[in-house]
Design a protein around this motif. Structure first.
Motif, PDB file in Angstrom:
ATOM      1  N   VAL A 168      -7.155  -5.525  -9.311  1.00 57.53           N
ATOM      2  CA  VAL A 168      -5.841  -5.416  -8.674  1.00 57.53           C
ATOM      3  C   VAL A 168      -6.066  -4.877  -7.255  1.00 57.53           C
ATOM      4  O   VAL A 168      -5.989  -3.670  -7.024  1.00 57.53           O
ATOM      5  N   PRO A 169      -6.390  -5.772  -6.300  1.00 54.47           N
ATOM      6  CA  PRO A 169      -6.784  -5.330  -4.963  1.00 54.47           C
ATOM      7  C   PRO A 169      -5.669  -4.641  -4.178  1.00 54.47           C
ATOM      8  O   PRO A 169      -5.957  -3.930  -3.226  1.00 54.47           O
ATOM      9  N   SER A 170      -4.418  -4.815  -4.571  1.00 52.91           N
ATOM     10  CA  SER A 170      -3.310  -4.138  -3.878  1.00 52.91           C
ATOM     11  C   SER A 170      -3.315  -2.642  -4.145  1.00 52.91           C
ATOM     12  O   SER A 170      -2.966  -1.845  -3.277  1.00 52.91           O
ATOM     13  N   ASP A 171      -3.748  -2.226  -5.342  1.00 57.27           N
ATOM     14  CA  ASP A 171      -3.597  -0.837  -5.770  1.00 57.27           C
ATOM     15  C   ASP A 171      -4.880  -0.114  -6.157  1.00 57.27           C
ATOM     16  O   ASP A 171      -4.844   1.080  -6.411  1.00 57.27           O
ATOM     17  N   SER A 172      -5.993  -0.828  -6.258  1.00 59.65           N
ATOM     18  CA  SER A 172      -7.258  -0.180  -6.590  1.00 59.65           C
ATOM     19  C   SER A 172      -8.252  -0.367  -5.438  1.00 59.65           C
ATOM     20  O   SER A 172      -8.693  -1.487  -5.168  1.00 59.65           O
ATOM     21  N   PRO A 173      -8.619   0.731  -4.746  1.00 59.29           N
ATOM     22  CA  PRO A 173      -9.575   0.628  -3.638  1.00 59.29           C
ATOM     23  C   PRO A 173     -10.915   0.012  -4.073  1.00 59.29           C
ATOM     24  O   PRO A 173     -11.501  -0.779  -3.329  1.00 59.29           O
ATOM     25  N   ASP A 204       5.412   0.454  -3.691  1.00 54.67           N
ATOM     26  CA  ASP A 204       5.596   0.987  -2.345  1.00 54.67           C
ATOM     27  C   ASP A 204       5.457   2.507  -2.377  1.00 54.67           C
ATOM     28  O   ASP A 204       5.935   3.154  -3.310  1.00 54.67           O
ATOM     29  N   THR A 205       4.756   3.060  -1.380  1.00 56.39           N
ATOM     30  CA  THR A 205       4.673   4.521  -1.261  1.00 56.39           C
ATOM     31  C   THR A 205       5.060   4.899   0.172  1.00 56.39           C
ATOM     32  O   THR A 205       4.788   4.141   1.104  1.00 56.39           O
ATOM     33  N   PRO A 206       5.703   6.073   0.364  1.00 61.46           N
ATOM     34  CA  PRO A 206       6.159   6.458   1.699  1.00 61.46           C
ATOM     35  C   PRO A 206       5.015   6.527   2.713  1.00 61.46           C
ATOM     36  O   PRO A 206       5.165   6.107   3.855  1.00 61.46           O
ATOM     37  N   GLU A 207       3.862   7.022   2.270  1.00 56.45           N
ATOM     38  CA  GLU A 207       2.772   7.281   3.202  1.00 56.45           C
ATOM     39  C   GLU A 207       1.889   6.069   3.513  1.00 56.45           C
ATOM     40  O   GLU A 207       1.406   5.912   4.632  1.00 56.45           O
ATOM     41  N   TYR A 208       1.659   5.213   2.508  1.00 56.31           N
ATOM     42  CA  TYR A 208       0.671   4.140   2.664  1.00 56.31           C
ATOM     43  C   TYR A 208       1.230   2.729   2.551  1.00 56.31           C
ATOM     44  O   TYR A 208       0.471   1.771   2.460  1.00 56.31           O
ATOM     45  N   GLY A 209       2.558   2.593   2.555  1.00 64.56           N
ATOM     46  CA  GLY A 209       3.160   1.269   2.500  1.00 64.56           C
ATOM     47  C   GLY A 209       3.030   0.612   1.136  1.00 64.56           C
ATOM     48  O   GLY A 209       2.810   1.298   0.136  1.00 64.56           O
ATOM     49  N   ASN A 210       3.159  -0.731   1.120  1.00 58.22           N
ATOM     50  CA  ASN A 210       3.263  -1.402  -0.178  1.00 58.22           C
ATOM     51  C   ASN A 210       1.965  -2.042  -0.680  1.00 58.22           C
ATOM     52  O   ASN A 210       1.972  -2.746  -1.692  1.00 58.22           O
ATOM     53  N   THR A 211       0.854  -1.813   0.010  1.00 59.86           N
ATOM     54  CA  THR A 211      -0.458  -2.196  -0.539  1.00 59.86           C
ATOM     55  C   THR A 211      -1.415  -1.032  -0.218  1.00 59.86           C
ATOM     56  O   THR A 211      -2.132  -1.040   0.776  1.00 59.86           O
ATOM     57  N   ILE A 212      -1.404  -0.044  -1.094  1.00 57.39           N
ATOM     58  CA  ILE A 212      -2.092   1.232  -0.828  1.00 57.39           C
ATOM     59  C   ILE A 212      -3.612   1.081  -0.745  1.00 57.39           C
ATOM     60  O   ILE A 212      -4.261   1.775   0.039  1.00 57.39           O
ATOM     61  N   ALA A 213      -4.191   0.156  -1.517  1.00 63.22           N
ATOM     62  CA  ALA A 213      -5.657   0.053  -1.532  1.00 63.22           C
ATOM     63  C   ALA A 213      -6.225  -0.407  -0.179  1.00 63.22           C
ATOM     64  O   ALA A 213      -7.084   0.277   0.390  1.00 63.22           O
ATOM     65  N   PRO A 214      -5.740  -1.541   0.376  1.00 61.67           N
ATOM     66  CA  PRO A 214      -6.237  -1.920   1.713  1.00 61.67           C
ATOM     67  C   PRO A 214      -5.940  -0.842   2.753  1.00 61.67           C
ATOM     68  O   PRO A 214      -6.781  -0.591   3.632  1.00 61.67           O
ATOM     69  N   ALA A 215      -4.782  -0.168   2.642  1.00 62.76           N
ATOM     70  CA  ALA A 215      -4.426   0.883   3.606  1.00 62.76           C
ATOM     71  C   ALA A 215      -5.444   2.018   3.565  1.00 62.76           C
ATOM     72  O   ALA A 215      -5.905   2.482   4.606  1.00 62.76           O
TER      73      ALA A 215
END
Ligand code: A2H
Length: 256
Positions: free
Chosen positions: A143-148, A180-191
């Motif tokens: 799950v590349p959106s949420d797992s670094p 979605d998270t306030p700090e890292y937007g809606n794709t936390i892993a790439p962020a």
């Protein structure tokens, strides 16, 4: 000191089309009927992210077992996980994991599977050799959106597909916003991979930090932005998605 039990959700990912080497091995087995339903069984702690599954990871160096659940249903997992499952009512005879075949992770690469809940419906098996034999089932949903970890490995494989001996088309590049998270937007892993300057799956220390941050931020501050629970905090949606997967028969609880 207490004994800690980790409860995973084991997903049933039905094989749609085997890779050529796996097809040959399965066809040659006299214990597996031609009409058998075969499932890859990854274990996850984040059922609410399964909408974003883009691939399934196996380790090329792990030898997996094929276990008989009924006349025409078989599960693929490590023998270690199957032994645990045998004491959790997964196989017909309590305490016994009926292994009918073994298959190397390297032979599974390129197999197409159905990914329950995923926007992608079907996804390919690709390699991640840091997958541990001693944890879960030895199979990991990507799950590349949420797992670094998943994002870093996906990037590495896309850059070096020939080196890894895989077809670049097997790697799904669509990273869907799930949470979605306030700090890292809606794709936390790439962020996080960008913020922490992670360049490859070998950057273990930064990846461990990213993993911790992604997990905590997603759980405590995340809101679903995909699927039937869009708008709901992750803390509530997690159990709803888990229950839905259990009710549909696409998953079962696995503890170790
Ligand atoms: B998680 P814990 Cl989106 N080897 O699922 C390495 N990693 C494994 C594994 C194995 N044998 N078996 C399971 N895992 C991964 C989703 C996910 C996960 C997201 C974000 C974080 C995350 C999609 N991959 O885990 O050591 C699986 O990946 C971060 C904790 O038992 C599983 O959940 O705590 C998680 O590690 C289990 O890790």
């Amino acid at each position: 000191e207490g004994v800690l039990v980790q409860e995973y959700l084991a997903l049933k990912c039905k094989v749609v089309r085997w890779s050529a080497p796996a097809q040959e091995l399965v066809s040659a087995s006299t214990s597996i009927p031609g009409n058998a339903e075969m499932f890859m069984i990854p274990a996850t702690l984040r059922p609410e992210t399964m909408y974003g599954q883009t691939n399934l990871f196996v380790s090329q160096t792990i030898t997996y077992g094929v276990f008989k659940v009924s006349k025409s249903v078989f599960y693929v997992a490590t023998s270690r996980a199957a032994r645990n499952m045998a004491f959790q009512g997964i196989f017909p005879e309590w305490g016994t994991a009926p292994k009918v075949m073994e298959i190397k992770g390297s032979d599974l690469i390129g197999t197409l599977i159905r990914a329950p809940l995923s926007a992608k419906e079907t996804v390919y098996i690709i390699p991640m050799d840091t997958t541990k034999e001693t944890k879960g089932t030895g199979l990991v949903t990507s799950v590349p959106s949420d797992s670094p970890d998943d994002y870093a490995m996906t990037q590495e494989l896309s850059k070096k597909a020939p080196f890894y001996g895989i077809d670049p088309d097997w790697i799904c590049q669509d990273i869907l916003p799930i949470i979605d998270t306030p700090e890292y937007g809606n794709t936390i892993a790439p962020a996080l991979v960008k913020t922490l300057k992670i360049n490859s799956p070998k950057d273990e220390r930064q990846l461990a930090e990213a993993k911790e941050l992604a997990y905590k931020t997603g759980f405590y501050q995340g809101t679903m932005v995909f699927g039937p629970f869009a708008g709901m905090p992750v803390q509530e949606a997690k159990n709803q998605v888990r229950q839905q997967l259990l009710d549909s028969g696409d998953a079962f609880v696995y503890c170790e």
